[in-house]
Design a protein around this motif. Structure first.
Motif, PDB file in Angstrom:
ATOM      1  N   ASN A  19       0.491  -1.241   0.005  1.00 49.56           N
ATOM      2  CA  ASN A  19       0.250  -0.021  -0.275  1.00 49.56           C
ATOM      3  C   ASN A  19       0.938   1.433   0.273  1.00 49.56           C
ATOM      4  O   ASN A  19       0.052   2.140  -0.239  1.00 49.56           O
ATOM      5  CB  ASN A  19      -0.934   0.090   1.370  1.00 49.56           C
ATOM      6  N   CYS A  20       1.868   1.030   0.682  1.00 48.65           N
ATOM      7  CA  CYS A  20       2.931   2.029   0.342  1.00 48.65           C
ATOM      8  C   CYS A  20       4.092   1.474  -0.224  1.00 48.65           C
ATOM      9  O   CYS A  20       4.605   0.507  -0.216  1.00 48.65           O
ATOM     10  CB  CYS A  20       3.270   2.800   1.696  1.00 48.65           C
ATOM     11  N   VAL A  21       5.356   2.776  -0.622  1.00 53.64           N
ATOM     12  CA  VAL A  21       6.961   2.053  -1.141  1.00 53.64           C
ATOM     13  C   VAL A  21       7.333   1.758  -0.113  1.00 53.64           C
ATOM     14  O   VAL A  21       8.754   1.468  -0.312  1.00 53.64           O
ATOM     15  CB  VAL A  21       7.256   2.745  -2.016  1.00 53.64           C
ATOM     16  N   ALA A  22       7.247   3.120   1.134  1.00 54.42           N
ATOM     17  CA  ALA A  22       8.448   2.962   2.103  1.00 54.42           C
ATOM     18  C   ALA A  22       7.708   3.188   3.394  1.00 54.42           C
ATOM     19  O   ALA A  22       6.536   3.627   3.894  1.00 54.42           O
ATOM     20  CB  ALA A  22       9.418   4.244   2.154  1.00 54.42           C
ATOM     21  N   PHE A  23       8.544   3.294   4.661  1.00 51.79           N
ATOM     22  CA  PHE A  23       7.367   4.229   6.564  1.00 51.79           C
ATOM     23  C   PHE A  23       8.854   4.378   6.564  1.00 51.79           C
ATOM     24  O   PHE A  23       9.792   4.544   6.917  1.00 51.79           O
ATOM     25  CB  PHE A  23       7.141   2.307   6.357  1.00 51.79           C
ATOM     26  N   VAL A  24       8.272   5.783   6.990  1.00 51.79           N
ATOM     27  CA  VAL A  24       8.627   7.246   7.254  1.00 51.79           C
ATOM     28  C   VAL A  24       8.871   6.810   9.141  1.00 51.79           C
ATOM     29  O   VAL A  24       7.672   7.005   9.319  1.00 51.79           O
ATOM     30  CB  VAL A  24       8.884   7.835   6.840  1.00 51.79           C
ATOM     31  N   TYR A  25      10.427   6.805  10.010  1.00 47.40           N
ATOM     32  CA  TYR A  25      10.001   6.357  11.677  1.00 47.40           C
ATOM     33  C   TYR A  25      11.350   6.433  11.884  1.00 47.40           C
ATOM     34  O   TYR A  25      12.546   6.485  11.231  1.00 47.40           O
ATOM     35  CB  TYR A  25       9.324   4.941  11.111  1.00 47.40           C
ATOM     36  N   ASP A  26      11.392   6.125  13.093  1.00 46.78           N
ATOM     37  CA  ASP A  26      12.890   6.771  13.533  1.00 46.78           C
ATOM     38  C   ASP A  26      13.759   5.347  13.507  1.00 46.78           C
ATOM     39  O   ASP A  26      13.432   4.237  12.923  1.00 46.78           O
ATOM     40  CB  ASP A  26      12.549   5.686  15.115  1.00 46.78           C
ATOM     41  N   ASP A  27      15.252   5.841  12.705  1.00 50.63           N
ATOM     42  CA  ASP A  27      15.363   5.229  12.333  1.00 50.63           C
ATOM     43  C   ASP A  27      16.764   3.546  12.726  1.00 50.63           C
ATOM     44  O   ASP A  27      16.978   2.935  12.894  1.00 50.63           O
ATOM     45  CB  ASP A  27      17.595   5.638  11.916  1.00 50.63           C
ATOM     46  N   SER A  28      16.168   4.242  14.965  1.00 54.75           N
ATOM     47  CA  SER A  28      16.671   3.069  15.611  1.00 54.75           C
ATOM     48  C   SER A  28      15.896   2.007  15.347  1.00 54.75           C
ATOM     49  O   SER A  28      16.482   0.830  15.589  1.00 54.75           O
ATOM     50  CB  SER A  28      16.944   3.843  16.803  1.00 54.75           C
TER      51      SER A  28
END
Lengths: 270, 248
Positions: free
Chosen positions: A184-193
């Motif tokens: 449903n999406c190409v990426a997930f933006v979140y905390d790098d850790s």
């Protein structure tokens, strides 16, 4: 007519407050901990690998190990109290825990509520988890594409406004991960850790963290306001962690690539 | 127009009443798109739920036993489960099983996105209620009417289309009105599967600006307005359909 009564009430309550606060200042956290023989530490239980549960239900991870170091130094046993982001400061304020090491970003308004110890022990920023096949190289590559996020995260707007991504935000991480897997999406933006840990997970083979981390923000561990002696002890403890390379060692142990922040701090205090 | 919007920035600076969806062009575009999305989702779901209601009520009276059973099964499933659970079920469970199509840059996306699933799920959810609402209307049409039509040689479909339904429609309008108002309000649930409607966009805006109170008041007024328009339209329709001497 009611005024004199009111002012008396106010002055009485002020007196009470002063009396109570002076009492708190006299009692020393370190003595109390040593007397009870237990150090109660607030940690995360849902944030792999910083604090999570093993199959038996015990809390393990990088932050629990750091807490154990503190307990060893004081010569007491350690007790982990699982917290979430929305209640961790209250646990400390109300004295349910002596120390909080719970992935908390160091912010000025938080410093008013709890006593965040300098220097910062860790740091994380924003990145994306994406299938390697897309070959994203820079944030601008996300332009016009659907990117999953968490409702309420401050970096959604930035990713949408500055890099032109269409943010598809869900309530929790589980839904966002499911949506990413479902395409449903190409990426997930979140905390790098948190993303770093996912890329090591065999269930997420073929996914990568391809971009340069942005918005790097330090994490702070905290003690209750007014606990100056304990604060100093923790400050010294953090310096010794950085000095000995303990954080780098724990990152390696729990499968996280050494973060630039941890490397830099190690250089600085070595 | 810009000076009008700037006035709200001054309002914020002077009073602390923060309405970024008016003075900030990015937030304004988000809020406007959210408003349009709510209207679009409502209109699509309203239309299909009424169609489902009309067809379902017809099939419910079918002489075929299995058709009746399937319609009743559909009503039980969709009426007796929470709409939020249905949305999640469609989007995450059914959506993952369907074939995928190319997204144009090397990956695959599910054939149906969040909006499509929200429209389908809400239509079926409200449709289940509408079937029962239409049935109640048809039962209010005197049996002698259908008997008279049968005696005149009308077919079953003709009786439904030309006699029972038009009369039943006038009886069910108040109940239908209720259900459609509920449907417009239920569109807010679509924010759980990231359909960018008004509540979703407001949530984003209040997270970025920490102006929860203002956004809540705005949302309440916005839905009050939207539902008000719908109710006004339905009431007018109800009046224009009135047949003197029929019904209550």
């Amino acid at each position: 007519m009611i005024k004199p009564i009111l002012s008396k009430l106010v002055s009485a309550s002020v007196l009470c407050a002063i009396a109570m606060s002076s009492q708190v200042a006299q009692a020393d956290a370190i003595d109390d901990i040593k007397k009870s023989g237990v150090l109660k530490v607030a940690v995360k239980a849902d944030y792999k690998p910083y604090g999570f549960r093993d199959p038996s239900g015990a809390i393990i991870g990088i932050e629990p190990e750091l807490a154990k170091d503190v307990a060893d130094r004081l010569g007491v046993k350690v007790e982990y109290v699982p917290v979430v982001s929305s209640n961790r400061m209250q646990f400390l304020e109300q004295g349910k825990v002596d120390l909080m090491i719970a992935t908390m970003t160091d912010k000025p308004d938080r410093r008013k509520v709890v006593s965040i110890v300098d220097p910062n022990y860790y740091s994380s920023g924003t990145n994306i988890l994406a299938p390697a096949k897309y070959g994203f190289k820079k944030w601008e590559d996300l332009k016009g594409k659907p990117v999953c996020g968490i409702q309420g995260a401050f970096y959604n707007k930035k990713t949408g406004k500055e890099y032109g991504a269409q943010i598809v935000a869900f309530k929790g991480t589980a839904e966002a991960y499911a949506a990413l897997k479902g395409g449903n999406c190409v990426a997930f933006v979140y905390d790098d850790s948190a993303i770093v840990a996912k890329t090591k997970d065999p269930a997420w083979e073929g996914y990568e963290m391809p971009l340069k981390t942005i918005d790097d923000a330090p994490w702070g561990l905290a003690v209750k306001l007014g606990e100056t002696k304990f604060h100093e002890l923790m400050s010294d403890q953090i310096k010794s962690w950085h000095k000995s390379g303990r954080i780098l060692e724990l990152e390696k142990k729990w499968g996280v690539d050494n973060t630039p922040f941890a490397l830099k701090m190690h250089e600085e205090y070595k | 127009m810009e000076s009008f919007f700037d006035w709200f920035r001054i309002l914020y600076d002077n009073t602390g009443i923060n309405l970024p969806f008016l003075y900030d062009s990015y937030d304004r575009a988000r809020m406007w798109n959210g408003f349009l999305m709510t209207i679009k989702l409502s209109v699509v779901a309203l239309f299909f739920s009424v169609i489902i209601g009309i067809i379902g009520a017809w099939l419910q009276n079918s002489p075929l036993k299995w058709t009746r059973r399937i319609v009743n099964g559909y009503i039980q499933i969709f009426r007796n489960t929470p709409p939020l659970v249905q949305l999640y079920f469609f989007y995450f469970a059914i959506g993952a099983l369907l074939p995928k199509v190319s997204n144009g840059y090397g990956g695959e996306v599910p054939i149906l996105g969040g909006f499509a699933w929200a429209a389908i799920s809400l239509s079926f959810f409200a449709g289940a209620f509408n079937v029962e609402i239409f049935r109640s209307g048809m039962e209010a049409v005197p049996k002698s009417m259908t008997e008279a039509a049968e005696a005149l040689g009308f077919s079953r479909l003709q009786i439904y289309k030309d006699i029972t339904l038009p009369l039943a429609f006038r009886v069910v309008l108040p109940a239908l009105n209720n259900n459609l108002v509920n449907l417009v309000k239920t569109t807010t649930l679509a924010y759980a599967i990231a359909v960018p409607e008004m509540l979703y966009e407001s949530n984003q805006i209040w997270s970025d600006n920490v102006n929860v109170t203002e956004m809540m008041i705005f949302l309440l007024l916005a839905y009050f307005f939207l539902v008000g328009v719908l109710v006004w339209g339905m009431n007018r329709w109800e009046r224009s359909l009135k047949i003197p001497g029929f019904g209550t």
